[in-house]
Design an enzyme around this catalytic site. Structure first.
Site, PDB file in Angstrom:
ATOM      1  N   CYS A 287       0.650  -1.101  -0.336  1.00 48.60           N
ATOM      2  CA  CYS A 287       0.215  -0.070   0.863  1.00 48.60           C
ATOM      3  C   CYS A 287       0.712   1.154  -0.246  1.00 48.60           C
ATOM      4  CB  CYS A 287      -1.216   0.324   0.973  1.00 48.60           C
ATOM      5  SG  CYS A 287      -1.883  -1.723   1.887  1.00 48.60           S
ATOM      6  N   ARG A 316       6.126 -11.589   6.080  1.00 54.05           N
ATOM      7  CA  ARG A 316       5.612 -10.875   7.461  1.00 54.05           C
ATOM      8  C   ARG A 316       6.557 -12.192   8.095  1.00 54.05           C
ATOM      9  NH1 ARG A 316      -1.115  -9.190   6.141  1.00 54.05           N
ATOM     10  NH2 ARG A 316      -0.334  -7.885   4.589  1.00 54.05           N
ATOM     11  N   GLN A 334      -0.051 -11.773  -3.258  1.00 53.03           N
ATOM     12  CA  GLN A 334      -1.157 -11.516  -3.088  1.00 53.03           C
ATOM     13  C   GLN A 334      -1.959 -10.558  -4.552  1.00 53.03           C
ATOM     14  OE1 GLN A 334      -1.451  -8.283  -0.267  1.00 53.03           O
ATOM     15  NE2 GLN A 334      -3.319  -9.528   1.112  1.00 53.03           N
ATOM     16  N   ASP A 336      -3.263  -8.200  -5.177  1.00 51.69           N
ATOM     17  CA  ASP A 336      -3.334  -6.947  -4.742  1.00 51.69           C
ATOM     18  C   ASP A 336      -3.545  -6.075  -6.233  1.00 51.69           C
ATOM     19  OD1 ASP A 336      -3.783  -4.990  -2.051  1.00 51.69           O
ATOM     20  OD2 ASP A 336      -1.448  -5.287  -2.128  1.00 51.69           O
ATOM     21  N   HIS A 338      -4.708  -0.840  -6.211  1.00 50.96           N
ATOM     22  CA  HIS A 338      -5.621  -0.485  -5.039  1.00 50.96           C
ATOM     23  C   HIS A 338      -5.661   0.743  -5.767  1.00 50.96           C
ATOM     24  CE1 HIS A 338      -1.912  -1.332  -2.355  1.00 50.96           C
ATOM     25  NE2 HIS A 338      -2.998  -1.702  -1.334  1.00 50.96           N
ATOM     26  N   LYS A 417     -14.903  -1.692   5.631  1.00 44.03           N
ATOM     27  CA  LYS A 417     -14.763  -2.704   4.650  1.00 44.03           C
ATOM     28  C   LYS A 417     -15.789  -4.034   4.811  1.00 44.03           C
ATOM     29  CE  LYS A 417     -12.189  -5.702   8.208  1.00 44.03           C
ATOM     30  NZ  LYS A 417     -11.385  -6.402   8.693  1.00 44.03           N
ATOM     31  N   HIS A 463      -8.285  -0.710  -0.728  1.00 44.26           N
ATOM     32  CA  HIS A 463      -7.289  -1.783  -1.370  1.00 44.26           C
ATOM     33  C   HIS A 463      -7.827  -2.719  -1.180  1.00 44.26           C
ATOM     34  CE1 HIS A 463      -4.420  -0.007   2.123  1.00 44.26           C
ATOM     35  NE2 HIS A 463      -5.319   1.295   2.414  1.00 44.26           N
TER      36      HIS A 463
HETATM   37 ZN   LIG Z   1      -2.856  -1.943   0.712  1.00 42.05          ZN
END
Ligand SMILES: [Zn+2]
Ligand SMILES: [Zn+2]
Length: 597
Positions: A287, A316, A334, A336, A338, A417, A463
């Protein structure tokens, strides 16, 4: 349900310990019966807590030696006696102080500790036969109402989940309202064991783990083929929806994390690296860096929405003891992205995302369900921001005709969310997709766009990941399909099997044509019996076998077989090639080539 049953159970402040639904009540009651049986078998053992949980119950006991499988059988036998005796669950109330004395005299230190931590004048006890437990209930009327249960396993567990506390012995069991439900559940457990992705992954050579990098898969060619196909699926879909893919560094100076707030709140989960006396970290999420890409240019209201996909490799620092196959890893990627948009674009963006979630999961035969989490007590942002954002999420869900659960107060501190669970073929639920609104990062990084009135305004940041991490998703799919992936995902899509060496040339010709059509095909011309090679292809879950002999060569056909064992007879090679290519291109769930319908 925002709170785990075990937390509720330990807190003892709600109206009930456990969810008062019939199933949870039976499970909780069974846990008391189990504790009673354990005390009959091992009189000195102290009892801790025993809540109902998803699919069953457990109880924790202070006992030096672990329970053996033999112990579990003996405990279960005593439980059956207790059920047969049909003992009533008697409730009585007591002053808390009196209850502390009561349990101290009975030598139950864990109950005393729980009672000492409570802020209520009176508590309730439940008693069946000689067994008394501190408990809010509810319980069934008598032990005879427990119809179907089974003890499953035991393991060590720390008191209150804290490793500084004593290690207890936990027994897990399951209980259901009917024998049929129990049998179904035990079948599912058995089936899940067979489908365990760690086992199937070994059998199909998908991935490997080595001690030198705990929690990070070494993808073998077969497994990596699946990841690549998933990435291709994601990219094709996002390219068609106005996403732009970016790629940002893995190693990032801590300055960025200080600005994003991760350093303050998340640094224990980050791997740190020092270089030239500067502290860096491996990125745990994409992010903050995507905000730097946003800031690359001056943005106007006309540029928005900007949708940046970033399939960056993340790390992580999960404790090594918690790592498990592909489900709990330290390194992952991911799908992922944004989205940066104006507040008035939010509903359309969310609506588009919900459409994407449904479309993608349909491809895999996974059934999604939706949960909306709203503003928590501790949160940033204005009332107006939250109202607009929550309304946009509600409206988008409704516009898509989706039923959803509400989790009031369960949003992130930086925004509301939508979480998406999917249900697999065994009825198990997995939380994968998440769509999160964020008012914090745009502020922290000073993101702006120039609005119609010439004023600089803050964009909203969304996100979202839909499949979640590819690692975990491959694990889920491996179990969902039991390794029999649909053709488009299968590492090897077809195997050519010459009946004997004599037919090697024609087999090679067919194999070459398959590869020319970009079908992942293998030639198995080993000097083994045909039956053996067919079985081998089936064990490897190869969707199609193309058997070639003299007759096939003469007629330009192959004898087509499915991994299920179906023999579809002679099919012209041209047709196999065309149909197979079409099945792969359409990402069909089932095997269609050679079927006459
Ligand atoms: Zn994010
Ligand atoms: Zn209880």
């Amino acid at each position: 349900m925002a709170e785990a049953e075990e937390e509720r159970h330990l807190r003892l402040t709600g109206e009930f310990d456990c969810d008062p639904s019939p199933l949870s009540t039976v499970r909780h009651s069974t846990s008391h019966v189990m504790a009673q049986a354990v005390r009959r078998l091992f009189p000195g053992v102290k009892v801790a807590i025993g809540p109902a949980i998803d699919d069953g119950f457990y109880y924790d006991f202070a006992k030096a030696e672990p329970f053996t499988p033999d112990d579990l059988e003996r405990i279960e036998a005593i439980m059956r006696e207790i059920v047969k005796a049909d003992l009533r669950f008697e409730r009585r109330e007591m002053d808390r102080v009196e209850a502390i004395r009561f349990f101290r005299e009975r030598g139950e230190p864990f109950k005393v500790e729980i009672l000492e931590g409570l802020d209520v004048p009176r508590v309730s006890l439940y008693e069946q036969g000689e067994f008394v437990d501190l408990c809010r209930g509810p319980h069934v009327a008598s032990t005879g109402e427990i119809k179907a249960f089974k003890l499953l396993s035991s393991s060590g567990a720390y008191w209150r989940g804290d490793e500084k506390n004593p290690m207890l012995q936990r027994i897990y069991g399951t209980a259901w309202l009917t024998q049929e439900d129990l049998d179904q559940h035990l079948w599912r457990l058995e089936e899940a064991k067979k489908r365990d992705h760690r086992k199937v992954g070994r059998e199909l050579d998908l991935f490997d783990f080595h001690d030198v990098s705990p929690g990070a898969p070494f993808w073998l060619p077969n497994g990596w083929t699946i990841v690549r196909e998933l990435e291709r699926f994601v990219r094709e879909s996002l390219d068609a929806r106005g996403y732009q893919e970016i790629s940002t560094p893995i190693l990032v100076n801590k300055k960025l994390w200080e600005q994003s707030g991760h350093w303050e709140h998340y640094q224990d989960n980050m791997f740190k690296v020092e270089a030239e006396e500067q502290l860096f970290s491996l990125k745990p999420m994409n992010c903050p860096e995507s905000t730097l890409v946003y800031r690359h240019a001056l943005r106007s209201y006309r540029d928005l929405p900007l949708r940046f996909a970033d399939m960056g490799r993340l790390h992580r620092n999960e404790r090594s003891g918690t790592l498990s196959g592909l489900f709990r890893v330290r390194q992952f990627t991911q799908d992922d992205a944004h989205i940066f948009c104006r507040p008035d674009q939010l509903q359309d963006e969310i609506s588009g995302l919900l459409g994407l979630v449904r479309e993608w999961y349909k491809t895999f035969g996974l059934e999604p369900s939706f949960k909306l989490s709203t503003r928590p007590v501790k949160s940033i942002g204005t009332d107006e921001q939250w109202e607009t954002a929550e309304q946009a999420l509600h409206d988008a869900l409704r516009a898509n005709g989706l039923a959803y659960d509400l989790n009031p107060g369960d949003g992130a501190f930086y925004g509301p969310k939508i979480d998406v669970d999917v249900q697999d073929v065994l009825g198990r639920r997995w939380q994968n997709a998440t769509i999160q609104l964020d008012f914090a990062q745009p502020d922290r990084f000073g993101l702006e766009y120039i609005d119609t009135d010439g004023q600089a305004k803050r964009p909203v940041m969304v996100h979202r990941a839909i499949l979640g991490s590819f690692e975990r998703f491959v694990g889920i799919l491996t179990e969902h399909y039991a390794g029999a992936f649909p053709t488009w995902l299968a590492p090897v899509q077809a195997r050519v099997l010459p009946i004997s060496e004599k037919h090697g040339d024609y087999a090679r010709e067919v194999w070459t044509r398959l590869r020319g059509a970009r079908i992942r095909a293998e030639l198995d011309d080993r000097n083994e019996k045909l039956g053996y090679r067919i079985r081998d292809a089936q064990v490897r879950k190869v969707p199609y076998m193309l058997v070639t002999g003299e007759r096939e060569k003469q007629s330009g056909t192959v004898s087509l077989r499915h991994r299920s064992g179906d023999d579809l007879g002679a099919v012209p090679v041209d047709r196999v090639l065309a149909d197979l290519a079409a099945e792969i291109a359409s990402r069909s769930a089932g095997l269609t080539v050679g079927r006459i319908d």
